[in-house]
Design a protein around this motif. Structure first.
Motif, PDB file in Angstrom:
ATOM      1  N   ARG A 153     -13.808  -8.559  10.727  1.00 39.80           N
ATOM      2  CA  ARG A 153     -13.056  -7.962  11.838  1.00 39.80           C
ATOM      3  C   ARG A 153     -12.272  -6.729  11.389  1.00 39.80           C
ATOM      4  NH1 ARG A 153     -10.295  -9.387  16.839  1.00 39.80           N
ATOM      5  NH2 ARG A 153      -8.129  -8.635  16.854  1.00 39.80           N
ATOM      6  N   SER A 154     -11.602  -6.823  10.250  1.00 37.13           N
ATOM      7  CA  SER A 154     -10.694  -5.756   9.836  1.00 37.13           C
ATOM      8  C   SER A 154     -11.389  -4.589   9.141  1.00 37.13           C
ATOM      9  CB  SER A 154      -9.603  -6.316   8.917  1.00 37.13           C
ATOM     10  OG  SER A 154     -10.141  -6.850   7.719  1.00 37.13           O
ATOM     11  N   VAL A 155     -12.668  -4.739   8.813  1.00 33.42           N
ATOM     12  CA  VAL A 155     -13.389  -3.668   8.109  1.00 33.42           C
ATOM     13  C   VAL A 155     -13.422  -2.382   8.937  1.00 33.42           C
ATOM     14  CG1 VAL A 155     -15.690  -4.280   9.000  1.00 33.42           C
ATOM     15  CG2 VAL A 155     -15.461  -3.173   6.756  1.00 33.42           C
ATOM     16  N   ASN A 156     -13.260  -2.509  10.244  1.00 34.48           N
ATOM     17  CA  ASN A 156     -13.303  -1.327  11.108  1.00 34.48           C
ATOM     18  C   ASN A 156     -11.999  -0.539  11.131  1.00 34.48           C
ATOM     19  OD1 ASN A 156     -16.002  -1.643  12.034  1.00 34.48           O
ATOM     20  ND2 ASN A 156     -15.327  -3.289  13.390  1.00 34.48           N
ATOM     21  N   THR A 157     -10.964  -1.059  10.494  1.00 34.01           N
ATOM     22  CA  THR A 157      -9.678  -0.351  10.515  1.00 34.01           C
ATOM     23  C   THR A 157      -9.088  -0.104   9.134  1.00 34.01           C
ATOM     24  OG1 THR A 157      -7.535  -0.278  11.658  1.00 34.01           O
ATOM     25  CG2 THR A 157      -8.201  -2.395  10.720  1.00 34.01           C
ATOM     26  N   TYR A 158      -9.592  -0.809   8.103  1.00 30.79           N
ATOM     27  CA  TYR A 158      -9.149  -0.568   6.725  1.00 30.79           C
ATOM     28  C   TYR A 158     -10.214   0.271   6.023  1.00 30.79           C
ATOM     29  CZ  TYR A 158      -5.674  -4.291   7.382  1.00 30.79           C
ATOM     30  OH  TYR A 158      -4.624  -5.057   7.819  1.00 30.79           O
ATOM     31  N   TRP A 159      -9.897   1.518   5.759  1.00 31.87           N
ATOM     32  CA  TRP A 159     -10.893   2.460   5.264  1.00 31.87           C
ATOM     33  C   TRP A 159     -10.630   2.849   3.816  1.00 31.87           C
ATOM     34  CZ3 TRP A 159     -10.422   6.182  10.059  1.00 31.87           C
ATOM     35  CH2 TRP A 159     -10.873   5.488  11.207  1.00 31.87           C
ATOM     36  N   LYS A 160     -11.717   2.881   3.047  1.00 37.23           N
ATOM     37  CA  LYS A 160     -11.629   3.206   1.621  1.00 37.23           C
ATOM     38  C   LYS A 160     -10.992   4.568   1.381  1.00 37.23           C
ATOM     39  CE  LYS A 160     -14.491   3.040  -2.561  1.00 37.23           C
ATOM     40  NZ  LYS A 160     -15.863   2.822  -3.093  1.00 37.23           N
ATOM     41  N   MET A 161     -11.293   5.535   2.233  1.00 37.90           N
ATOM     42  CA  MET A 161     -10.737   6.880   2.043  1.00 37.90           C
ATOM     43  C   MET A 161      -9.220   6.910   2.209  1.00 37.90           C
ATOM     44  SD  MET A 161     -11.916   8.860   5.507  1.00 37.90           S
ATOM     45  CE  MET A 161     -11.623   8.206   7.158  1.00 37.90           C
ATOM     46  N   ASN A 162      -8.659   5.858   2.823  1.00 35.34           N
ATOM     47  CA  ASN A 162      -7.211   5.794   2.997  1.00 35.34           C
ATOM     48  C   ASN A 162      -6.503   5.058   1.862  1.00 35.34           C
ATOM     49  OD1 ASN A 162      -7.258   7.211   5.395  1.00 35.34           O
ATOM     50  ND2 ASN A 162      -7.354   5.383   6.684  1.00 35.34           N
ATOM     51  N   TRP A 163      -7.244   4.267   1.077  1.00 37.68           N
ATOM     52  CA  TRP A 163      -6.580   3.521   0.008  1.00 37.68           C
ATOM     53  C   TRP A 163      -6.969   3.948  -1.409  1.00 37.68           C
ATOM     54  CZ3 TRP A 163      -9.243   0.862  -3.655  1.00 37.68           C
ATOM     55  CH2 TRP A 163     -10.497   0.343  -3.347  1.00 37.68           C
ATOM     56  N   GLU A 164      -8.210   4.355  -1.605  1.00 38.70           N
ATOM     57  CA  GLU A 164      -8.654   4.640  -2.971  1.00 38.70           C
ATOM     58  C   GLU A 164      -7.834   5.748  -3.654  1.00 38.70           C
ATOM     59  OE1 GLU A 164     -12.943   4.168  -4.925  1.00 38.70           O
ATOM     60  OE2 GLU A 164     -12.801   5.904  -3.591  1.00 38.70           O
ATOM     61  N   PRO A 165      -7.491   6.851  -2.977  1.00 34.43           N
ATOM     62  CA  PRO A 165      -6.743   7.911  -3.662  1.00 34.43           C
ATOM     63  C   PRO A 165      -5.278   7.566  -3.947  1.00 34.43           C
ATOM     64  CG  PRO A 165      -7.971   8.770  -1.774  1.00 34.43           C
ATOM     65  CD  PRO A 165      -7.947   7.285  -1.651  1.00 34.43           C
ATOM     66  N   ILE A 166      -4.746   6.499  -3.325  1.00 36.23           N
ATOM     67  CA  ILE A 166      -3.306   6.199  -3.479  1.00 36.23           C
ATOM     68  C   ILE A 166      -3.041   4.941  -4.287  1.00 36.23           C
ATOM     69  CG2 ILE A 166      -2.767   7.330  -1.278  1.00 36.23           C
ATOM     70  CD1 ILE A 166      -2.389   4.340  -0.202  1.00 36.23           C
ATOM     71  N   GLN A 167      -4.080   4.307  -4.817  1.00 41.28           N
ATOM     72  CA  GLN A 167      -3.903   2.970  -5.385  1.00 41.28           C
ATOM     73  C   GLN A 167      -2.918   2.924  -6.551  1.00 41.28           C
ATOM     74  OE1 GLN A 167      -7.690   1.425  -6.948  1.00 41.28           O
ATOM     75  NE2 GLN A 167      -8.513   3.494  -6.764  1.00 41.28           N
ATOM     76  N   ASP A 168      -2.751   4.020  -7.271  1.00 36.93           N
ATOM     77  CA  ASP A 168      -1.784   4.028  -8.371  1.00 36.93           C
ATOM     78  C   ASP A 168      -0.344   4.204  -7.894  1.00 36.93           C
ATOM     79  OD1 ASP A 168      -3.834   3.725 -10.202  1.00 36.93           O
ATOM     80  OD2 ASP A 168      -4.065   5.886 -10.530  1.00 36.93           O
ATOM     81  N   GLN A 169      -0.164   4.517  -6.624  1.00 38.47           N
ATOM     82  CA  GLN A 169       1.178   4.745  -6.078  1.00 38.47           C
ATOM     83  C   GLN A 169       1.739   3.536  -5.348  1.00 38.47           C
ATOM     84  OE1 GLN A 169      -0.629   8.742  -4.366  1.00 38.47           O
ATOM     85  NE2 GLN A 169       1.516   8.587  -3.810  1.00 38.47           N
ATOM     86  N   VAL A 170       0.882   2.585  -5.008  1.00 36.87           N
ATOM     87  CA  VAL A 170       1.283   1.483  -4.134  1.00 36.87           C
ATOM     88  C   VAL A 170       2.167   0.477  -4.857  1.00 36.87           C
ATOM     89  CG1 VAL A 170       0.435  -0.459  -2.759  1.00 36.87           C
ATOM     90  CG2 VAL A 170      -0.728   1.759  -2.663  1.00 36.87           C
ATOM     91  N   LYS A 171       3.286   0.131  -4.212  1.00 29.87           N
ATOM     92  CA  LYS A 171       4.219  -0.890  -4.693  1.00 29.87           C
ATOM     93  C   LYS A 171       4.241  -2.006  -3.654  1.00 29.87           C
ATOM     94  CE  LYS A 171       5.511   2.057  -7.935  1.00 29.87           C
ATOM     95  NZ  LYS A 171       5.064   1.879  -9.344  1.00 29.87           N
ATOM     96  N   THR A 172       3.925  -3.225  -4.076  1.00 33.67           N
ATOM     97  CA  THR A 172       3.841  -4.318  -3.121  1.00 33.67           C
ATOM     98  C   THR A 172       5.000  -5.299  -3.278  1.00 33.67           C
ATOM     99  OG1 THR A 172       2.470  -5.697  -4.576  1.00 33.67           O
ATOM    100  CG2 THR A 172       1.326  -4.157  -3.099  1.00 33.67           C
ATOM    101  N   PHE A 173       5.200  -6.077  -2.227  1.00 32.58           N
ATOM    102  CA  PHE A 173       6.210  -7.136  -2.245  1.00 32.58           C
ATOM    103  C   PHE A 173       5.630  -8.361  -1.558  1.00 32.58           C
ATOM    104  CE2 PHE A 173       6.800  -4.878   1.709  1.00 32.58           C
ATOM    105  CZ  PHE A 173       7.094  -5.862   2.639  1.00 32.58           C
ATOM    106  N   ASN A 174       6.255  -9.496  -1.784  1.00 35.98           N
ATOM    107  CA  ASN A 174       5.767 -10.742  -1.220  1.00 35.98           C
ATOM    108  C   ASN A 174       6.374 -10.992   0.160  1.00 35.98           C
ATOM    109  OD1 ASN A 174       4.689 -13.243  -0.735  1.00 35.98           O
ATOM    110  ND2 ASN A 174       5.666 -14.264  -2.451  1.00 35.98           N
ATOM    111  N   LYS A 175       7.600 -11.525   0.213  1.00 36.04           N
ATOM    112  CA  LYS A 175       8.210 -11.862   1.501  1.00 36.04           C
ATOM    113  C   LYS A 175       9.174 -10.786   1.993  1.00 36.04           C
ATOM    114  CE  LYS A 175       7.868 -16.867   0.819  1.00 36.04           C
ATOM    115  NZ  LYS A 175       8.628 -18.149   0.731  1.00 36.04           N
ATOM    116  N   GLU A 176       9.919 -10.191   1.058  1.00 36.64           N
ATOM    117  CA  GLU A 176      10.984  -9.267   1.464  1.00 36.64           C
ATOM    118  C   GLU A 176      11.273  -8.296   0.334  1.00 36.64           C
ATOM    119  OE1 GLU A 176      15.685 -10.002   2.091  1.00 36.64           O
ATOM    120  OE2 GLU A 176      14.404 -11.056   3.536  1.00 36.64           O
ATOM    121  N   LEU A 177      11.588  -7.064   0.705  1.00 37.96           N
ATOM    122  CA  LEU A 177      11.928  -6.042  -0.274  1.00 37.96           C
ATOM    123  C   LEU A 177      13.157  -5.288   0.207  1.00 37.96           C
ATOM    124  CD1 LEU A 177      11.274  -4.231  -2.774  1.00 37.96           C
ATOM    125  CD2 LEU A 177       9.897  -2.820  -1.213  1.00 37.96           C
ATOM    126  N   GLU A 178      14.229  -5.263  -0.612  1.00 38.08           N
ATOM    127  CA  GLU A 178      15.411  -4.479  -0.277  1.00 38.08           C
ATOM    128  C   GLU A 178      15.328  -3.156  -1.021  1.00 38.08           C
ATOM    129  OE1 GLU A 178      20.159  -4.925   0.551  1.00 38.08           O
ATOM    130  OE2 GLU A 178      19.239  -6.331  -0.866  1.00 38.08           O
TER     131      GLU A 178
END
Length: 284
Positions: A153-178
C-alpha cells in the motif's frame, strides 16, 4: 507570509505548493452532505490543499516542519492526478525573510509521504541531491524504516528519490524527542505507522501541529479520518487524546494542508477562540 507568535516560538508559513484531491478521499466515510458544509469543493468534487512547510524560530534556532511538494519531482500524470497547481518555492520564501537553506538548524518530518517529503531532495543532472545538505532531518524510527521498506500500500507514497540522498542526515526517535525546552516530536501512528505530531509548550502558551491526523480545520471532529489513513482507528484515538489535551490548554492548532486557515485556537469546549487565516489566491 502569515506569522504566529506562541510564547518563545514564532511560526511563519512558507510556500510549499498546492494540489487538489478528491474530497471523499480526504474525509473517508464521512458523507459529502456533512463534510461539504465544512470545506469547499470544486465541480470535480476536489478540495484545495496546501503543502506549506512552517518555519519555526525558537531560541535562536530555525527549524522547518515538513518540506513541501518539491519541484520537478512528479510526472505529468502525477501532476494531473494529484491536481498540482503550484510547486514549492521554499528558498524564495526564506529569501524574503532574509534567510537561506544554510540558516536552517533542523527539519522536523511528521511523516515521509511524498507530499511532505518531496521537498527534501532535488534533481541535478538526472541524479537527486539533498536540499538541506548536512542539516539533521528528524522523524520517527518506524517512519524511517517504512520509508525504506514500503509495503504494497505505502510503496506509492514512499519514494527512493526522497530518502536515498538524505539517509546520512536522518535522526530517528522511538516514542518522543525533545528538541528544545518545551518543543517535542511525539509518535502517534494513525495516518502512517510512523506518523508524529509536534507540540510546543511555553508557560500557558501552547501550539500543537497535528499533521495529517488533523490536516485541516474541517477535520476537528475526532471521528473524521482520511481514506488515506493506514490505521484510521489509531488516528481517531490519537486525535481524541490530543484534542482533549489541547482544549484544556487553549492551544493553537497549526496546519500544513489547510487552504483557508493557518492556525486556530480552541477553548476548553473545542469552540474557536482565535484564528489565523491564509491569504487566499485563485488557481485556474
Amino acid at each position: 507570509m502569515e506569522t504566529l507568535q506562541v510564547g518563545r516560538a514564532e511560526l511563519t508559513w512558507l510556500s510549499g505548493g498546492v494540489n487538489f484531491l478528491d474530497g471523499g478521499a480526504m474525509f473517508g466515510v464521512v458523507p459529502k452532505p456533512l463534510w461539504s458544509k465544512k470545506y469547499p469543493q470544486n465541480e470535480k468534487n476536489q478540495v484545495e490543499l496546501r503543502t506549506d512547510p512552517i518555519l519555526l524560530q525558537i531560541d535562536e534556532k530555525n527549524f522547518i516542519i515538513d518540506s513541501g511538494i518539491g519541484n520537478d519531482k512528479l510526472t505529468s500524470k502525477q501532476l494531473r492526478n494529484f491536481g498540482v497547481m503550484e510547486e514549492s518555492s521554499i528558498e524564495h520564501s526564506l529569501k524574503e525573510l532574509g534567510l537561506s537553506i544554510t540558516d536552517i538548524d533542523g527539519v522536523l518530518m511528521t511523516h515521509l509521504h511524498f507530499d511532505h517529503a518531496c521537498g527534501l531532495t532535488k534533481k541535478v543532472d538526472n541524479t537527486y541531491h539533498s536540499v538541506f545538505k548536512d542539516i539533521p532531518i528528524y522523524t520517527s524510527e518506524i517512519e524511517w524504516y517504512e520509508m525504506r521498506n514500503p509495503n504494497i500500500r505505502s510503496v506509492n507514497t514512499y519514494w527512493k528519490m526522497n530518502w536515498e540522498p538524505i539517509q546520512d542526515q536522518v535522526k530517528t526517535f522511538n516514542k518522543e524527542l525533545e528538541l528544545l525546552d518545551g518543543l517535542k516530536m511525539i509518535h502517534t501512528g494513525g495516518h502512517s505507522d510512523g506518523h508524529s505530531i509536534i507540540i510546543f509548550e511555553d508557560g500557558e502558551e501552547t501550539f500543537i501541529h497535528m499533521a495529517d491526523i488533523m490536516p485541516t480545520h474541517a477535520h476537528q471532529n475526532k471521528l473524521w479520518a482520511l481514506a488515506y489513513d493506514d490505521y484510521p482507528v489509531t488516528s481517531v484515538h490519537q486525535k481524541e487524546k490530543w484534542m482533549e489535551f489541547g482544549y484544556q490548554k487553549q492551544a493553537w492548532y497549526t496546519f500544513y494542508h489547510d487552504a483557508y486557515y493557518r492556525a486556530i485556537q480552541f477553548d476548553e469546549t473545542g469552540k474557536k477562540m482565535n484564528e489565523l487565516r491564509r491569504v487566499r489566491y485563485t488557481y485556474k
